[in-house]
Design an enzyme around this catalytic site. Structure first.
Site, PDB file in Angstrom:
ATOM      1  N   ALA A   1       0.807  -1.223   0.000  1.00 23.62           N
ATOM      2  CA  ALA A   1       0.000   0.000   0.000  1.00 23.62           C
ATOM      3  C   ALA A   1       0.841   1.274   0.000  1.00 23.62           C
ATOM      4  O   ALA A   1       0.316   2.363  -0.193  1.00 23.62           O
ATOM      5  CB  ALA A   1      -0.947   0.012   1.204  1.00 23.62           C
ATOM      6  N   SER A   2       2.132   1.150   0.202  1.00 22.87           N
ATOM      7  CA  SER A   2       3.013   2.313   0.305  1.00 22.87           C
ATOM      8  C   SER A   2       3.358   2.882  -1.067  1.00 22.87           C
ATOM      9  O   SER A   2       4.057   2.250  -1.861  1.00 22.87           O
ATOM     10  CB  SER A   2       4.306   1.931   1.032  1.00 22.87           C
ATOM     11  OG  SER A   2       5.287   2.942   0.890  1.00 22.87           O
ATOM     12  N   ALA A   3       2.879   4.092  -1.337  1.00 24.64           N
ATOM     13  CA  ALA A   3       3.233   4.761  -2.595  1.00 24.64           C
ATOM     14  C   ALA A   3       4.741   5.019  -2.686  1.00 24.64           C
ATOM     15  O   ALA A   3       5.333   4.839  -3.760  1.00 24.64           O
ATOM     16  CB  ALA A   3       2.443   6.059  -2.740  1.00 24.64           C
TER      17      ALA A   3
ATOM     18  N   ALA B   1       7.095   3.201  -1.586  1.00 24.42           N
ATOM     19  CA  ALA B   1       7.719   1.931  -1.967  1.00 24.42           C
ATOM     20  C   ALA B   1       7.463   1.638  -3.430  1.00 24.42           C
ATOM     21  O   ALA B   1       8.374   1.257  -4.188  1.00 24.42           O
ATOM     22  CB  ALA B   1       7.177   0.796  -1.094  1.00 24.42           C
ATOM     23  N   ARG B   2       6.222   1.848  -3.874  1.00 24.47           N
ATOM     24  CA  ARG B   2       5.850   1.512  -5.248  1.00 24.47           C
ATOM     25  C   ARG B   2       6.598   2.351  -6.282  1.00 24.47           C
ATOM     26  O   ARG B   2       6.939   1.860  -7.357  1.00 24.47           O
ATOM     27  CB  ARG B   2       4.331   1.658  -5.416  1.00 24.47           C
ATOM     28  CG  ARG B   2       3.561   0.541  -4.736  1.00 24.47           C
ATOM     29  CD  ARG B   2       2.066   0.638  -4.982  1.00 24.47           C
ATOM     30  NE  ARG B   2       1.395   1.463  -4.011  1.00 24.47           N
ATOM     31  CZ  ARG B   2       0.774   2.600  -4.256  1.00 24.47           C
ATOM     32  NH1 ARG B   2       0.759   3.095  -5.493  1.00 24.47           N
ATOM     33  NH2 ARG B   2       0.169   3.273  -3.304  1.00 24.47           N
TER      34      ARG B   2
END
Length: 219
Positions: A10-12, A14-15
């Site tokens: 869910a971490s932007a 990270a993405r």
């Protein structure tokens, strides 16, 4: 040893790095950290990152704990040329400025609106939504040449697109009011390798997380 990447879907932040690594052809050994189970507080993770933040990147023993610094590092070390992160001082300054805008203005204003509902079951504040709309208006202006920091893809796009797709997934506002952003996200989906595997599911997960919190509050 390759790159170890401690992540959560869910971490932007990270993405955005997973997308950039895929674009650069850099392999990541992704190690998922379950924040709900407090896995970021385990001694073995704290030994790597005492700040216990996700994402965390380890490249042959070199540790980075700030997501946008990771973007810069990946582009500097693994970019085939300087198109993603220009060496020209003015072009690089524009990229840096957009990234700093993301981390200091766009992301915080979004968080200030959605996080109280997600974590504290606090009613949504319409005034904070106006702040999100205001900042998205600035992003529309940034896109005048097609991309966040000019007329070609840069690491500023990886930073911003992951956040914008997350905002879109929450459905907190009608994105049709922001035509340039809608067109831009469609373009990023086509240009950024692995978008449908590495970014969209996490954005949708965040969006559902927010919608569930909102539904619980309203029930």
């Amino acid at each position: 040893m390759g790159i170890e990447f401690y992540s959560t879907p869910a971490s932007a932040p990270a993405r955005m790095n997973l997308l950039l690594a895929k674009h650069l052809g850099v392999a990541m050994d992704v190690k998922e950290v379950d924040l709900q189970k407090q896995e970021q507080m385990k001694p073995e993770f704290l030994k790597i990152n005492p700040q216990h933040t996700v994402p965390t990147m380890v490249d042959n023993g070199f540790v980075l704990t700030e997501s946008r610094a990771m973007l810069m590092y990946l582009a500097n070390k693994y970019g085939k040329d300087d198109s993603l992160y220009p060496k020209d001082p003015q072009k690089r300054a524009l990229v840096d400025m957009r990234i700093l805008f993301d981390i200091s203005t766009l992301y915080p204003r979004f968080g200030e609106y959605v996080y109280p509902t997600m974590f504290a079951k606090t009613p949504l504040d319409p005034e904070k939504l106006k702040k999100v709309e205001e900042v998205l208006g600035y992003v529309e202006l940034f896109l005048k040449d097609g991309f966040i920091a000019g007329s070609n893809l840069t690491i500023a796009d990886f930073s911003m697109a992951s956040i914008l797709s997350t905002i879109e997934a929450t459905a907190i506002l009608d994105f049709s009011k922001f035509a340039k952003i809608s067109e831009y996200l469609a373009k990023c989906r086509g240009l950024m390798k692995g978008w449908d595997e590495l970014n969209q599911p996490g954005a949708d997960m965040f969006g559902q997380w927010f919608k569930t919190g909102l539904a619980e509050l309203q029930s």
